[in-house]
Motif scaffolding. Sequence first.
Motif, PDB file in Angstrom:
ATOM      1  N   PRO A   1       4.700 -13.873  -0.277  1.00  0.00           N
ATOM      2  CA  PRO A   1       5.681 -14.682   0.418  1.00  0.00           C
ATOM      3  C   PRO A   1       6.793 -15.046  -0.438  1.00  0.00           C
ATOM      4  N   VAL A   2       6.636 -15.108  -1.584  1.00  0.00           N
ATOM      5  CA  VAL A   2       7.713 -15.192  -2.597  1.00  0.00           C
ATOM      6  C   VAL A   2       8.774 -14.205  -2.515  1.00  0.00           C
ATOM      7  N   ARG A   3       8.013 -12.813  -2.456  1.00  0.00           N
ATOM      8  CA  ARG A   3       9.088 -11.714  -2.267  1.00  0.00           C
ATOM      9  C   ARG A   3       9.457 -11.649  -0.780  1.00  0.00           C
ATOM     10  N   LEU A   4       8.870 -12.092   0.211  1.00  0.00           N
ATOM     11  CA  LEU A   4       9.413 -11.832   1.485  1.00  0.00           C
ATOM     12  C   LEU A   4      10.359 -12.863   1.845  1.00  0.00           C
ATOM     13  N   ALA A   5      10.243 -14.234   1.208  1.00  0.00           N
ATOM     14  CA  ALA A   5      11.310 -15.133   1.234  1.00  0.00           C
ATOM     15  C   ALA A   5      12.724 -14.835   0.470  1.00  0.00           C
ATOM     16  N   ALA A   6      12.597 -13.963  -0.619  1.00  0.00           N
ATOM     17  CA  ALA A   6      13.546 -13.735  -1.340  1.00  0.00           C
ATOM     18  C   ALA A   6      14.221 -12.498  -0.489  1.00  0.00           C
ATOM     19  N   GLN A   7      13.536 -11.520  -0.093  1.00  0.00           N
ATOM     20  CA  GLN A   7      14.320 -10.629   0.756  1.00  0.00           C
ATOM     21  C   GLN A   7      14.916 -10.943   2.052  1.00  0.00           C
ATOM     22  N   TYR A   8      14.183 -12.007   2.802  1.00  0.00           N
ATOM     23  CA  TYR A   8      14.802 -12.600   3.742  1.00  0.00           C
ATOM     24  C   TYR A   8      16.328 -13.323   3.350  1.00  0.00           C
ATOM     25  N   ARG A   9      16.286 -13.869   2.490  1.00  0.00           N
ATOM     26  CA  ARG A   9      17.583 -14.528   2.015  1.00  0.00           C
ATOM     27  C   ARG A   9      18.597 -13.522   1.795  1.00  0.00           C
ATOM     28  N   LYS A  10      17.972 -12.480   1.355  1.00  0.00           N
ATOM     29  CA  LYS A  10      19.322 -11.302   0.879  1.00  0.00           C
ATOM     30  C   LYS A  10      19.864 -10.742   2.465  1.00  0.00           C
TER      31      LYS A  10
END
Lengths: 620, 620
Positions: free
Chosen positions: A601-610
């Motif tokens: 989830p940490v990764r997905l949130a960061a990717q979403y922000r990008k």
Amino acid sequence: MRMSIATVCLSGTLAEKLRAAADAGFDGVEIFEQDLVVSPHSAEQIRQRAAELGLSLDLYQPFRDLEGVSEEKFEQNLHRLEAKFKLMQRLGIDTILLCSNVGTATINDDELFVQQIRRAGDLAQQYGVKIAYEALAWGKFVNDFEHAHAIVDKVDHPAVGTCLDTFHILSRGWDTDAVEQIKGEKIFFVQLADAAKLSMDILSWSRHHRVFPGEGDFDLVKFMVHLTRTGYQGPVSLEIFNDSFRKANVHRTAIDGLRSLRWLEDQTWRALPAAERINNLELKPLPEVAEPSGFDFLEIETGRLGETIRVLHQLGFRLGGHHRSKQDFQLWTQGEVKIVICDRGPTGAPTTLSAMGFATSDPQAAHARAELLQAETIKRDRQADEADLKGVYSPDGIEIYFSGPSPDGAAAWLGEFGVDKHDLEASLIGGIDHVNLAQPWQHYDEAVLFYTSLMALESHGQDEFPSPIGLVRNEVMRSPNDAVRLLLSAAPEDGEQGAFLDAAYPEHIAFATDDIVAVAQRARKRGLQFLEVPENYFEDLQARFDLDAEFLAQLRENSLLYDRDDQGEYLHFYTLTLGTMFFEVVERRGGFAGWGETNAPVRLAAQYRKVRDAERGIPK
Amino acid sequence: MRMSIATVCLSGTLAEKLRAAADAGFDGVEIFEQDLVVSPHSAEQIRQRAAELGLSLDLYQPFRDLEGVSEEKFEQNLHRLEAKFKLMQRLGIDTILLCSNVGTATINDDELFVQQIRRAGDLAQQYGVKIAYEALAWGKFVNDFEHAHAIVDKVDHPAVGTCLDTFHILSRGWDTDAVEQIKGEKIFFVQLADAAKLSMDILSWSRHHRVFPGEGDFDLVKFMVHLTRTGYQGPVSLEIFNDSFRKANVHRTAIDGLRSLRWLEDQTWRALPAAERINNLELKPLPEVAEPSGFDFLEIETGRLGETIRVLHQLGFRLGGHHRSKQDFQLWTQGEVKIVICDRGPTGAPTTLSAMGFATSDPQAAHARAELLQAETIKRDRQADEADLKGVYSPDGIEIYFSGPSPDGAAAWLGEFGVDKHDLEASLIGGIDHVNLAQPWQHYDEAVLFYTSLMALESHGQDEFPSPIGLVRNEVMRSPNDAVRLLLSAAPEDGEQGAFLDAAYPEHIAFATDDIVAVAQRARKRGLQFLEVPENYFEDLQARFDLDAEFLAQLRENSLLYDRDDQGEYLHFYTLTLGTMFFEVVERRGGFAGWGETNAPVRLAAQYRKVRDAERGIPK
């Protein structure tokens, strides 16, 4: 084994369903009444169309709520049944499915069921047709296949037999051993369905969540072993009510279904003692599948060569060479890891994972098996002196190759890049921990069956975790020897974030190392941009695991994520996304069993922000 | 009533969630830990952002698996808890949610729970924060709110109170009467969720299928009545885990949520005896809603005027007149049925249902109520001497108008078309039986709440039926007086039939008649193209209902579909689709209760074939 499919499994019109079933290779179909009722084609036209397509019409279904009613009501029911017998004659179908009464039955009396079904049998005989009586799992008075068969036994009528449906048997947890007690000639039809074990009411489970054999949790091989012992010689038919199949491409669903039956036939053949392998079902085995001994290579296709090789170099890869005849292909290596890059020229085409090569002991057999499982073979150009790599397309379009070892232990195709075994220098990255493939949700079950049946991978259960724009479903598939791990992920069905979806759920390759700190430091020195890990994450990590300050500082400095279980630890980092993929580097300490799912989830949130920032024109 | 929402209800980043909650009008939010962990913003930044937006931060949640463990484990847990207390101080949050232990508890001993929670209370006091202890429905040893509160009572600590969550209470079927036994000052937090009654395991039900108050089956008004009697004065907060909300547009979800709380506040106020309406929750009522006395008018927008008025004329409508100032608007009437056509010029723009006018006794109050329920008001040009029609947009974008009667009993706006009451000649079609609205699946629950809260319509349960490309979900909503019936339909979530989807699931207007044969014959004489009814359908009808030959012939000749129940009969026909809509004509004989749902699959299959043929270039 004669293979059939109920039209309700497939989307579209009846004519479209027949076409898809025939194209996939089924021998016959069950006509689901509703499909005929809404069709503009007459019974005679459907019969003729099926004959043209080489399909037998094996069953007319369902007929409901016949028995256990008052005499007046029963006569109405018989009248209704007679109309269906006439229709079956026009269709050329000789068997009707009679479901145990779920609605109108008022009298719980086996004797009455027997009498009424016998009278229905008499009527069937006049029309030259047969009745296959089935216990629905939610039948009002009859919900157990042994009970239904006991009634059929007492009816003792040549036109009345049993229909076995694995969903109705296994959803109730009935033991299938008792199937062997039924005489094959009294089994008039067999319907197969698999399902994931769900804790919900059986009717909803049955109507929405059935899947093809091999895609769920039921032990269908055991059922089939028992069935072969009865002497049954009729068709084995799929009857799957599934919300996704109803709206999926009909041709794909049909192929997926046929694959499930071929796989089940093979598994049943293997499960039987040799002496029993010749039986009325005429089972045919597939070429035996050997589990892969690892990833031989991965191929990345890109129209942005510069940024792709920059990241590979930052991770420690070296350019091994260019393909001698296919100039667009180059090989990058690190230790045993081989990454082929297909350069699409400076087109800007997004970087994608395009192929996976699996190291197998017998590539020919693996490919022959894949073809029998209806996988589409890849047509590949090659020079006479080049390796004849055989492959098929996976459900999500990635190319799957089966490669075998050459006499010197290195892959036969390596020489085509001017590389030999000795050029593969050991470095910090030593292997591929896992590959994550994004699956369209419609083909998630199909993908599980594909890798199960073609590659002998095993599913290790489902999981899901939140992204900022929906839940992601995951399934870990591993080879029994643990040399190949695939992580299948299905992004949420399309929400209102349309443009985000693909970009926010990239695939990835996870490289394995024994020294992630060194890999991270080398990469940082070479300018790698790590996916940002928020400070809040490290604070939470500290609260959860009570890490010592120095170790935590090391994680922070190197943008490393962390997880721990009873067996060991997992340290990892992510690169930024290139096109539709990114890289992960993983260090396992001890016997950690997961793959970093807590941190996803940490990764997905960061990717979403990008992705969102990119849409708003904010530079990386 | 102070209204709050847990960030987990909303999609996007934490910053996006805060913005949406503030924009919708919430007073505060609960910070869901995971949302903070994945956020790049520090606790201080979040605190400041909330303050800028005027949001209070009401709860930090969840803290799991504290109590019922060994001393060694408990000390670790306390350490973990202390880290969260420090974080809460930075966030400026004074209450943490403590869930009853579901995983690690090994000792089932209330005394131990009491001691350990009391020690946690002591620690909380040092940090100036409070603990709200909640019984999860699947808690290992504590799963009942009365049990949880009994523990809180024994803990007897100023920093320890109870959290009530309606999902955990009502999913287990606990009676909410006992809520009144709790002292308001010991209730530290209240979370609300509604849910449809589903037969599945509680954990899955809770994690995926919660909905906002008014969208499910729980009696939340009763709970709220009990809650007011405790003297509770804290916020009432939404905590909804819902797969659709997770991927839906965050601003819409927030508005939907706030609407649900305003509606619940109003319902609670009305359910309370007058003397109790002044209480600590400071409930405010909405303007009272009167159920509509019928459809005043329906508006169709079209860029294909010719084919639209052709069909209306074929169905017996007459041109009443053109609007005196808005020249693009014309009125077609038959009996009391008024269809306004908005002519978009010869643009070819598809014909769509664009507005519905509901006859209400107090349009001003209805509109004021709608605005307080966060519906968006329609800005409408009008001349000084024209009716001031007030309206709002529905969740699917259709305009909803509230119109009242003029002194002579006819709608005030009729004169603007040069029509008076006497021009409305009786004819074969006398009214509107129902209107079917296609809802995007993401906003289906929102639509149910919209019509419940704004129009006092009542949901009569859900249903679903198959189309050739997926299952269609349906809900009948009626005014209590049965004068308005809306049928909400949600097409399947996007399958692989992309282009088909919109076109294959048109909306419709069903006109009511007492003589459908005459309507059909008049229409046929005028050249109406009926939606084709397959011959197989009539054959099946005959088998099902044993109709007499003459009657069946009449159905066939007039392309009529048929249904029957214990109370009466239903005869109907469909026109071809115009743009995204079509017309149905309905005759009810006796007290038939349905709306032709048994025949909907026949219609959907025929419409699917039309759309598919059109895609292939086959003319109508």
